[in-house]
Design a protein around this motif. Sequence first.
Motif, short mmCIF file in Angstrom:
data_model
loop_
_atom_site.label_atom_id
_atom_site.label_comp_id
_atom_site.label_asym_id
_atom_site.label_seq_id
_atom_site.Cartn_x
_atom_site.Cartn_y
_atom_site.Cartn_z
N HIS A 137 -13.77 -8.60 4.24
CA HIS A 137 -14.42 -8.82 2.94
C HIS A 137 -14.84 -7.56 2.20
O HIS A 137 -14.89 -7.56 0.97
CB HIS A 137 -15.60 -9.79 3.09
CG HIS A 137 -16.87 -9.19 3.59
ND1 HIS A 137 -17.10 -8.89 4.90
CD2 HIS A 137 -18.01 -8.81 2.93
CE1 HIS A 137 -18.32 -8.37 5.04
NE2 HIS A 137 -18.87 -8.32 3.85
N ASP A 138 -15.16 -6.48 2.91
CA ASP A 138 -15.61 -5.26 2.21
C ASP A 138 -14.69 -4.06 2.47
O ASP A 138 -15.07 -2.92 2.18
CB ASP A 138 -17.05 -4.89 2.66
CG ASP A 138 -18.12 -5.71 1.97
OD1 ASP A 138 -17.85 -6.28 0.88
OD2 ASP A 138 -19.24 -5.80 2.51
N HIS A 171 -19.84 -2.51 9.41
CA HIS A 171 -20.35 -3.65 8.65
C HIS A 171 -19.43 -4.87 8.75
O HIS A 171 -19.89 -5.98 9.04
CB HIS A 171 -20.56 -3.25 7.19
CG HIS A 171 -20.87 -4.41 6.31
ND1 HIS A 171 -22.02 -5.15 6.47
CD2 HIS A 171 -20.19 -4.98 5.28
CE1 HIS A 171 -22.02 -6.12 5.57
NE2 HIS A 171 -20.92 -6.05 4.85
N ASP A 176 -22.83 -12.02 6.05
CA ASP A 176 -23.05 -10.70 5.49
C ASP A 176 -24.47 -10.20 5.68
O ASP A 176 -24.71 -9.10 6.13
CB ASP A 176 -22.78 -10.80 3.97
CG ASP A 176 -22.17 -9.55 3.40
OD1 ASP A 176 -21.89 -8.62 4.17
OD2 ASP A 176 -21.99 -9.51 2.17
N GLU A 236 -26.03 -2.67 -1.23
CA GLU A 236 -25.10 -3.09 -0.16
C GLU A 236 -24.31 -1.89 0.33
O GLU A 236 -24.14 -1.68 1.52
CB GLU A 236 -24.17 -4.19 -0.67
CG GLU A 236 -23.24 -4.69 0.44
CD GLU A 236 -22.27 -5.77 -0.01
OE1 GLU A 236 -22.25 -6.09 -1.20
OE2 GLU A 236 -21.51 -6.25 0.85
FE LIG Z 1 -20.63 -7.15 3.01
#
Ligand SMILES: [Fe+2]
Length: 267
Positions: free
Chosen positions: A126-127, A102, A216, A31
């Motif tokens: 989220h990231d 992303h 995602d 990822e």
């Molecule tokens: Fe992600």
Amino acid sequence: MHIDRRAFLASMGGAVALETMSSEARADALEHYLIDQLDQTAVASPEQANATPQRPYRRGVGTLFVLHGSVDAPSPVKKLEPMPPRPTLLDFFKLRFAPANHVLQSAGRAMKTGMSEETILACLLHDLVLSLIKPDHGWWGAQLIEPYVSERVSWAIRYHQALRFYPDTAVGYEYPEMYYRIFGKDYEPPPYVEAAYKFARNHKWYMNARLITVNDLYSFDPNARVSIEPFVDIIGRHFKQPKEGLGYDNSPVAHMWRTIEYPDQPL
Ligand SMILES: [Fe+2]
Ligand SMILES: [Fe+2]
């Protein structure tokens, strides 16, 4: 997004090094590799990476500190613009998290498919913590934003990490095909991930975390044009920006924001 398997293996230090990692760590590495590919232009060739399979730092260090795409022939990290006093989330997006392809693509997909504002916000955030640190990014990522969002949003971010490994065909989430190709068919999540999944699966907010994974997987498009602008109003409505600025509100996570603001501090 096309994955160059050889380049990915090289960026991990080769197939042998990859085998020494746990499956969870390998999935995370994939990822993060994809995110790095989107966010950085300076990427070492497989030949460069293969030439020196060792690296002078741990793989889990955040992207603000090391350009992961060029690990074995490191490019200089970017010079950072100073941040304004009382920095806002938007300031962090523009000056520290950029280009943030992303998460912007994830949130864009959630918006396009008519999901709730809370889900769009969760996808957007989220990231983000990967700028700071990579292992267990669901837990770290939830903690980073916990004081400023609804409990449901931070909960969703905490559990998206575990949910990636478990299909839910009812909402169109399949086990990622690329995980089979990269990691083989024998993947078994470690007990703590499985336990987190089981807990989340039976929780009333399960779908909030699940929808992060739904957005995602389809959000790695290197040609997509992204911008924070479509999300400014949602941030305004759902992110409780502290008036002192992120990093200066004496919250339990203020130091995390300050570290992102000043990653060059020697101590
Ligand atoms: Fe992600
Ligand atoms: Fe993630």
